[in-house]
Design an enzyme around this catalytic site. Structure first.
Site, short mmCIF file in Angstrom:
data_model
loop_
_atom_site.label_atom_id
_atom_site.label_comp_id
_atom_site.label_asym_id
_atom_site.label_seq_id
_atom_site.Cartn_x
_atom_site.Cartn_y
_atom_site.Cartn_z
N CYS A 165 -16.93 27.28 -1.63
CA CYS A 165 -17.05 27.76 -3.00
C CYS A 165 -17.31 29.26 -3.05
O CYS A 165 -17.47 29.82 -4.11
CB CYS A 165 -18.17 27.03 -3.72
N CYS A 203 -21.67 19.52 -6.94
CA CYS A 203 -21.63 19.15 -8.35
C CYS A 203 -20.97 17.77 -8.51
O CYS A 203 -20.07 17.41 -7.74
CB CYS A 203 -20.82 20.18 -9.12
S1 SF4 Z 1 -15.87 23.82 -9.58
FE1 SF4 Z 1 -17.70 24.51 -8.41
S2 SF4 Z 1 -19.27 25.06 -9.90
FE2 SF4 Z 1 -17.64 23.94 -11.00
S3 SF4 Z 1 -18.39 21.84 -11.08
FE3 SF4 Z 1 -17.11 21.99 -9.22
S4 SF4 Z 1 -18.45 22.63 -7.50
FE4 SF4 Z 1 -19.57 22.92 -9.45
#
Ligand code: SF4
Length: 247
Positions: free
Chosen positions: A231, A203
């Site tokens: 994650c 992301c």
């Molecule tokens: S915490 Fe995880 S789901 Fe949220 S933006 Fe970052 S990588 Fe993406």
């Protein structure tokens, strides 16, 4: 300089690693007909896996998570895959109400506040949609490689996930040079962010470019401890063997 120019390198054993990856995929596809999916992050390794699946007509579905936080360059790969390979990419998005509630409660920058909030965000935007993607499936395919990080150093070609599904990692023994050699020699579409020193792309708020000498995944959740950098999509379980395939 492009990622291909920087990294692509044909090394000894490349052809046999490609053949083995195809054999791993073929074996899994024939064991899990209609119930196997590639969960693609749209990163370089996953683009190689998609190319192998399409090129060898393996009958493995291709699916991705649209977390709502991906770079435009990443999203642009979806129609490119569909046009290039003539397949439909399944897209799984988080439940809108969960995202709205989380952001209202914790803010858009919650992931930087604590590991717990970062993991909660990943849970909503990644793990829940992934569970839906895998709900009717008995096997899934990833682009994990042993070289990617210390926490992935023992990735097997096949393993059980925590739900008892088979998780296939056909590129487990590939190097970064192998990945780019394959991309270069098969003209595989890839994310242009790889040309800007983003080896591992997630992301947008949680990915940055890496500097020379930095670890492969140093640009992912860079504010956290190295050993916390997953994650939850990939939890190591005991390896299992595939019929007729090197484990
Ligand atoms: S915490 Fe995880 S789901 Fe949220 S933006 Fe970052 S990588 Fe993406």
């Amino acid at each position: 300089m492009s990622a291909v120019a920087l990294y692509a390198r044909g090394t000894e054993g490349f052809d046999s690693r490609v053949a083995h990856a195809v054999a791993v995929l073929q074996s899994a596809a024939s064991e899990h007909v209609g119930r196997i999916v590639q969960a693609t992050s749209l990163g370089a390794e996953d683009m190689v896996v998609t190319d192998l699946i399409a090129r060898h007509h393996l009958g493995v579905a291709v699916a991705t998570l649209q977390t709502g936080k991906l770079h435009d360059e990443t999203l642009a790969l979806i129609p490119r895959i569909e046009q290039r390979y003539g397949l439909a990419v399944e897209i799984y998005a988080p439940a809108a109400e969960s995202v709205v509630h989380f952001v209202r409660t914790n803010g858009e920058r919650a992931m930087y506040q604590s590991i717990e909030l970062r993991k909660a965000c990943c849970g909503i935007r990644k793990l829940e949609p992934l569970a839906r993607m895998l709900a009717e499936r008995s096997a899934w395919v990833t682009g994990l490689r042993r070289e990617q990080s210390n926490t992935r150093a023992v990735v097997p070609f096949s393993e059980n996930d925590e739900k008892g599904r088979i998780k296939i990692n056909p590129l487990a023994d590939w190097s970064w040079a192998d990945v780019w050699h394959y991309i270069a020699s098969h003209d595989v579409p890839y994310n242009p962010l790889h040309d800007q020193f983003y080896p591992s792309i997630g992301c947008a708020p949680c990915t940055r470019a890496v500097a020379v000498g930095e670890d492969f995944r140093a640009g992912r959740w860079w504010w956290e401890d190295e050993n916390a950098k997953e994650c939850g999509l990939h939890v190591a379980e005991a390896p299992v063997s595939l019929m007729g395939v090197r484990a």
